[in-house]
Motif scaffolding. Structure first.
Motif, PDB file in Angstrom:
ATOM      1  N   SER A  21       0.794  -1.222  -0.086  1.00 47.85           N
ATOM      2  CA  SER A  21       0.005  -0.043  -0.113  1.00 47.85           C
ATOM      3  C   SER A  21       0.787   1.219   0.024  1.00 47.85           C
ATOM      4  CB  SER A  21      -0.845   0.076   1.156  1.00 47.85           C
ATOM      5  OG  SER A  21      -1.612  -1.010   1.312  1.00 47.85           O
ATOM      6  N   ARG A  30      -6.335  12.357  -6.943  1.00 45.07           N
ATOM      7  CA  ARG A  30      -7.113  11.748  -8.001  1.00 45.07           C
ATOM      8  C   ARG A  30      -6.756  12.197  -9.131  1.00 45.07           C
ATOM      9  NH1 ARG A  30     -10.228  15.661  -5.465  1.00 45.07           N
ATOM     10  NH2 ARG A  30     -11.236  17.127  -6.751  1.00 45.07           N
ATOM     11  N   SER A  71      -3.873  -1.243  -8.292  1.00 46.13           N
ATOM     12  CA  SER A  71      -5.097  -0.774  -8.086  1.00 46.13           C
ATOM     13  C   SER A  71      -5.077   0.681  -7.429  1.00 46.13           C
ATOM     14  CB  SER A  71      -6.200  -1.450  -7.472  1.00 46.13           C
ATOM     15  OG  SER A  71      -5.683  -2.032  -6.333  1.00 46.13           O
ATOM     16  N   ARG A  72      -6.084   1.364  -7.242  1.00 42.25           N
ATOM     17  CA  ARG A  72      -5.995   2.706  -6.403  1.00 42.25           C
ATOM     18  C   ARG A  72      -7.462   2.880  -5.669  1.00 42.25           C
ATOM     19  NH1 ARG A  72      -4.066   7.104  -9.984  1.00 42.25           N
ATOM     20  NH2 ARG A  72      -4.534   8.455  -8.226  1.00 42.25           N
ATOM     21  N   ASP A  73      -7.598   3.709  -4.512  1.00 42.67           N
ATOM     22  CA  ASP A  73      -8.873   3.966  -3.931  1.00 42.67           C
ATOM     23  C   ASP A  73      -8.426   5.322  -3.851  1.00 42.67           C
ATOM     24  OD1 ASP A  73     -10.930   4.715  -2.278  1.00 42.67           O
ATOM     25  OD2 ASP A  73     -10.708   2.769  -1.307  1.00 42.67           O
ATOM     26  N   ASN A  74      -9.302   6.401  -4.655  1.00 40.78           N
ATOM     27  CA  ASN A  74      -9.067   7.666  -4.734  1.00 40.78           C
ATOM     28  C   ASN A  74      -9.690   8.318  -3.545  1.00 40.78           C
ATOM     29  OD1 ASN A  74      -7.590   7.854  -6.940  1.00 40.78           O
ATOM     30  ND2 ASN A  74      -9.307   8.464  -8.409  1.00 40.78           N
ATOM     31  N   ALA A  75     -10.735   7.913  -3.116  1.00 40.15           N
ATOM     32  CA  ALA A  75     -11.114   8.388  -1.743  1.00 40.15           C
ATOM     33  C   ALA A  75     -10.304   8.158  -0.575  1.00 40.15           C
ATOM     34  CB  ALA A  75     -12.664   7.434  -1.208  1.00 40.15           C
ATOM     35  N   LYS A  76      -9.516   7.110  -0.435  1.00 36.81           N
ATOM     36  CA  LYS A  76      -8.447   6.905   0.533  1.00 36.81           C
ATOM     37  C   LYS A  76      -7.249   7.706   0.184  1.00 36.81           C
ATOM     38  CE  LYS A  76     -10.931   2.686   2.420  1.00 36.81           C
ATOM     39  NZ  LYS A  76     -10.439   1.397   2.676  1.00 36.81           N
ATOM     40  N   THR A  78      -5.018   6.228  -1.852  1.00 40.15           N
ATOM     41  CA  THR A  78      -4.028   5.240  -1.681  1.00 40.15           C
ATOM     42  C   THR A  78      -3.875   4.277  -2.976  1.00 40.15           C
ATOM     43  OG1 THR A  78      -4.620   4.872   0.665  1.00 40.15           O
ATOM     44  CG2 THR A  78      -3.686   2.770  -0.520  1.00 40.15           C
ATOM     45  N   TYR A  80      -2.376   0.611  -4.333  1.00 39.14           N
ATOM     46  CA  TYR A  80      -2.059  -0.609  -3.901  1.00 39.14           C
ATOM     47  C   TYR A  80      -1.184  -1.608  -5.142  1.00 39.14           C
ATOM     48  CZ  TYR A  80      -5.807   0.212  -0.997  1.00 39.14           C
ATOM     49  OH  TYR A  80      -6.806   0.746   0.208  1.00 39.14           O
TER      50      TYR A  80
END
Length: 116
Positions: A21, A30, A71-76, A78, A80
């Motif tokens: 992470s 983002r 992958s990515r989580d724009n809300a976090k 982060t 991965y």
């Protein structure tokens, strides 16, 4: 200021899995593509995987295709790197990277060792 903080590295047996992470701060996450690089002892740093701003486009080094997933989580804020079927040659320090306005930003890295 821009900060990239990696975690998730460690010692794993060949054939095993790890998920790295990278938590980003100090910029609008983002809006920027993100990358994972790695550097093995005595070797140059190499690009492992890239992901576009909303994750629609990804690219991988030939050596990890079919085994690694970015992958990515724009809300976090982060990004991965899921690493499966790990091989001893995957042993390296893995770095999170972003390039903004012609400036490269790096995390401090997280070490991955694949060994029995």
């Amino acid at each position: 200021q821009v900060q990239l903080v990696e975690s998730g590295g460690g010692l794993v047996q060949p054939g095993g899995s790890l998920r790295l992470s990278c938590v980003a701060s100090g910029f609008t996450f983002r809006r920027h593509a993100m990358n994972w690089y790695r550097q093995a002892a005595g070797k140059e740093r190499e690009l492992v995987a890239s992901i576009s701003t909303f994750g629609l486009n990804t690219n991988y080094a030939d050596s990890v295709k079919g085994r690694f997933t970015i992958s990515r989580d724009n809300a976090k804020n982060t990004v991965y790197l899921q690493m499966n079927s790990l091989k001893p040659e995957d042993t390296a320090v893995y770095y999170c990277h972003a390039r903004m306005e012609n400036i490269d930003y790096w995390g401090k890295g997280t070490p991955v060792t694949v060994s029995s």
